[in-house]
Scaffold this motif. Structure first.
Motif, mmCIF file in Angstrom:
data_model
loop_
_atom_site.group_PDB
_atom_site.id
_atom_site.type_symbol
_atom_site.label_atom_id
_atom_site.label_comp_id
_atom_site.label_asym_id
_atom_site.label_seq_id
_atom_site.Cartn_x
_atom_site.Cartn_y
_atom_site.Cartn_z
ATOM 1 N N ALA A 121 -5.286 3.094 6.447
ATOM 2 C CA ALA A 121 -4.868 3.893 7.592
ATOM 3 C C ALA A 121 -3.356 4.068 7.616
ATOM 4 O O ALA A 121 -2.839 5.163 7.869
ATOM 5 N N PHE A 122 -2.630 2.992 7.347
ATOM 6 C CA PHE A 122 -1.168 3.094 7.295
ATOM 7 C C PHE A 122 -0.735 4.054 6.188
ATOM 8 O O PHE A 122 0.220 4.809 6.352
ATOM 9 N N ARG A 123 -1.443 4.025 5.052
ATOM 10 C CA ARG A 123 -1.070 4.918 3.947
ATOM 11 C C ARG A 123 -1.319 6.382 4.289
ATOM 12 O O ARG A 123 -0.748 7.269 3.663
ATOM 13 N N SER A 124 -2.174 6.639 5.253
ATOM 14 C CA SER A 124 -2.460 8.030 5.604
ATOM 15 C C SER A 124 -1.361 8.643 6.461
ATOM 16 O O SER A 124 -1.380 9.852 6.718
ATOM 17 N N ALA A 125 -0.424 7.833 6.911
ATOM 18 C CA ALA A 125 0.695 8.345 7.702
ATOM 19 C C ALA A 125 1.781 8.893 6.784
ATOM 20 O O ALA A 125 1.986 8.406 5.674
ATOM 21 N N ARG A 126 2.489 9.895 7.257
ATOM 22 C CA ARG A 126 3.573 10.484 6.467
ATOM 23 C C ARG A 126 4.837 9.647 6.529
ATOM 24 O O ARG A 126 5.650 9.664 5.600
ATOM 25 N N ARG A 127 5.027 8.964 7.629
ATOM 26 C CA ARG A 127 6.122 8.022 7.758
ATOM 27 C C ARG A 127 5.621 6.834 8.559
ATOM 28 O O ARG A 127 4.686 6.939 9.355
ATOM 29 N N ILE A 128 6.273 5.702 8.343
ATOM 30 C CA ILE A 128 6.044 4.529 9.175
ATOM 31 C C ILE A 128 7.394 4.104 9.739
ATOM 32 O O ILE A 128 8.379 3.998 9.005
ATOM 33 N N VAL A 129 7.434 3.881 11.030
ATOM 34 C CA VAL A 129 8.616 3.344 11.689
ATOM 35 C C VAL A 129 8.361 1.858 11.916
ATOM 36 O O VAL A 129 7.446 1.493 12.664
ATOM 37 N N ALA A 130 9.142 1.005 11.263
ATOM 38 C CA ALA A 130 9.034 -0.441 11.441
ATOM 39 C C ALA A 130 10.123 -0.899 12.400
ATOM 40 O O ALA A 130 11.251 -0.391 12.360
ATOM 41 N N THR A 131 9.805 -1.852 13.251
ATOM 42 C CA THR A 131 10.779 -2.300 14.236
ATOM 43 C C THR A 131 11.719 -3.371 13.695
ATOM 44 O O THR A 131 12.596 -3.833 14.410
ATOM 45 N N SER A 132 11.549 -3.755 12.436
ATOM 46 C CA SER A 132 12.489 -4.680 11.797
ATOM 47 C C SER A 132 12.402 -4.511 10.292
ATOM 48 O O SER A 132 11.392 -4.029 9.755
ATOM 49 N N ALA A 133 13.456 -4.911 9.601
ATOM 50 C CA ALA A 133 13.433 -4.890 8.140
ATOM 51 C C ALA A 133 12.434 -5.901 7.607
ATOM 52 O O ALA A 133 11.843 -5.705 6.538
ATOM 53 N N TRP A 134 12.231 -6.994 8.350
ATOM 54 C CA TRP A 134 11.220 -7.965 7.939
ATOM 55 C C TRP A 134 9.840 -7.326 7.947
ATOM 56 O O TRP A 134 9.063 -7.490 6.998
ATOM 57 N N THR A 135 9.511 -6.578 8.999
ATOM 58 C CA THR A 135 8.220 -5.890 9.058
ATOM 59 C C THR A 135 8.108 -4.894 7.910
ATOM 60 O O THR A 135 7.056 -4.776 7.274
ATOM 61 N N ARG A 136 9.186 -4.180 7.639
ATOM 62 C CA ARG A 136 9.178 -3.231 6.512
ATOM 63 C C ARG A 136 8.868 -3.951 5.201
ATOM 64 O O ARG A 136 8.050 -3.483 4.394
ATOM 65 N N SER A 137 9.495 -5.085 4.970
ATOM 66 C CA SER A 137 9.260 -5.822 3.715
ATOM 67 C C SER A 137 7.824 -6.317 3.636
ATOM 68 O O SER A 137 7.224 -6.320 2.550
ATOM 69 N N GLU A 138 7.249 -6.715 4.770
ATOM 70 C CA GLU A 138 5.859 -7.162 4.773
ATOM 71 C C GLU A 138 4.915 -6.000 4.483
ATOM 72 O O GLU A 138 3.920 -6.153 3.758
ATOM 73 N N LEU A 139 5.212 -4.831 5.029
ATOM 74 C CA LEU A 139 4.387 -3.649 4.758
ATOM 75 C C LEU A 139 4.422 -3.295 3.274
ATOM 76 O O LEU A 139 3.395 -2.952 2.680
ATOM 77 N N ILE A 140 5.595 -3.382 2.679
ATOM 78 C CA ILE A 140 5.716 -3.092 1.246
ATOM 79 C C ILE A 140 4.954 -4.122 0.429
ATOM 80 O O ILE A 140 4.239 -3.782 -0.519
ATOM 81 N N ALA A 141 5.096 -5.403 0.794
ATOM 82 C CA ALA A 141 4.414 -6.466 0.061
ATOM 83 C C ALA A 141 2.895 -6.321 0.135
ATOM 84 O O ALA A 141 2.188 -6.656 -0.814
#
Length: 354
Positions: free
Chosen positions: A108-128
């Motif tokens: 579901a997350f991959r179906s989005a065109r962009r993701i707004v993460a509220t922290s760089a830590w969250t961004r790194s977890e999404l990438i991982a």
């Protein structure tokens, strides 16, 4: 016609309900308010927790619309986004990473065109987790409001802990640390936050406080909002954030924006909320002994208290505001609004995953 770009913002129902105060709800509400001065027409789409509520809500949105969706709704109902990604332009607001074992959530997350993460830590977890391509994730930290600097007391005995009373927020760790420091005179602690989410945990905390004879020193204030919350910050010498997990740490950021020193767990996005400031000290999550040691030093050293308070006050002007948050999110939304509705018919990266 206003000519302003339109974004439909799907949010959990009741984000204005004082009984449901959470960091995510505060972020959603303040973001919506701040996008409007940034030039957006924001159409809130409240989504209940009924079965298929998100699917039903999205079905009523016009083809080609730009839709910002709270990630908690996506986690609750992951099939709704891929089913509509061919006709709607989705941006997901990720307050936290999705559960690694959540069926369909990463898709579901991959179906989005962009993701707004509220922290760089969250961004790194999404990438991982391979939940999104790195280039499609932007970080928009929560903002803070300008507020008068706090006036610390001479003894530094007024502690404040803000957050829903639940195991992941670690109030039991704080109570254990304070119980070990009950020989130190003069301190009090206000624990502000909803006690309705985890009633069993709350009952255990009340029992522990009573067993240690600390009922007159540790107060559970319940949900505080508006001037009540402002008064709690204004009356605090130290903000304690004992979380076991935290995607950012909005209470930490709010305290520092008021010049209030902080002691908090070094976990998740809390180091970002601190932003390298010398007005904060971190301890290992779940370590009551370490927290007690720091608190004892805080109470014992007027010089150290003054040093931390000065550093926290000096850093107030550098804290980002909600207008900064909205500007970051607005840029991502404008990029997606410029894309053709049919340009992204399926989940991001699907073609690369044979």
């Amino acid at each position: 016609m206003s000519g302003r770009p339109v974004v439909v913002f799907a949010v959990p129902d009741g984000i204005d309900d004082p009984a449901r105060v959470s960091g995510g709800n505060v972020y959603d509400r303040r973001l919506a308010e701040s996008l409007r001065p940034d030039g957006w027409e924001v159409r809130l789409l409240p989504v209940t927790d009924a079965p298929a509520a998100l699917e039903t809500a999205l079905a009523g949105v016009s083809d080609g619309a730009l839709v910002l969706v709270d990630g908690l709704l996506v986690q609750r109902e992951p099939a709704a986004l891929p089913a509509q990604s061919g006709r709607l332009r989705f941006v997901v607001l990720a307050h936290m990473p999705p559960p690694e074992d959540g069926p369909g959530v990463r898709e579901a997350f991959r179906s989005a065109r962009r993701i707004v993460a509220t922290s760089a830590w969250t961004r790194s977890e999404l990438i991982a987790q391979d939940a999104a391509e790195p280039a499609r994730i932007v970080v928009a930290h929560p903002g803070t409001d300008a507020a008068p600097a706090s006036r610390p007391s001479a003894a530094g005995g007024r502690l404040l802990c803000v957050g829903v009373v639940a195991p992941h927020k670690g109030q039991d760790v704080l109570v254990a640390a304070l119980a070990a420091a009950r020989d130190v005179p003069g301190w009090t602690c206000t624990i502000a936050g909803s006690t309705a989410t985890e009633p069993g945990f709350v009952a255990e905390l009340h029992a522990a406080v009573a067993a240690e004879g600390l009922g007159d020193r540790i107060r559970f204030a319940g949900v505080l909002t508006g001037s009540g919350l402002g008064d709690a910050y204004a009356g605090a010498d130290l903000l304690v954030g004992p979380s076991r997990s935290e995607s950012y740490g909005m209470a930490v950021a709010e305290a520092l924006a008021r010049g209030i020193p902080v002691v908090a767990s070094a976990v998740g996005g809390i180091p970002e909320a601190i932003a390298g400031g010398r007005g904060a000290v971190t301890v290992p999550p779940g370590d009551a002994w370490a927290l007690e040691r720091v608190l004892r030093r805080w109470w014992a050293s007027a010089e150290w208290r003054a040093e931390l308070a000065t550093a926290a006050r000096d850093a107030r002007a550098s804290r980002p505001g909600w207008a900064d948050t909205a500007a970051t999110v607005g840029r991502a939304l404008r990029e997606v609004a410029a894309e053709a509705p049919a340009a992204h018919p399926g989940p991001v990266g699907t073609a690369a995953r044979s």
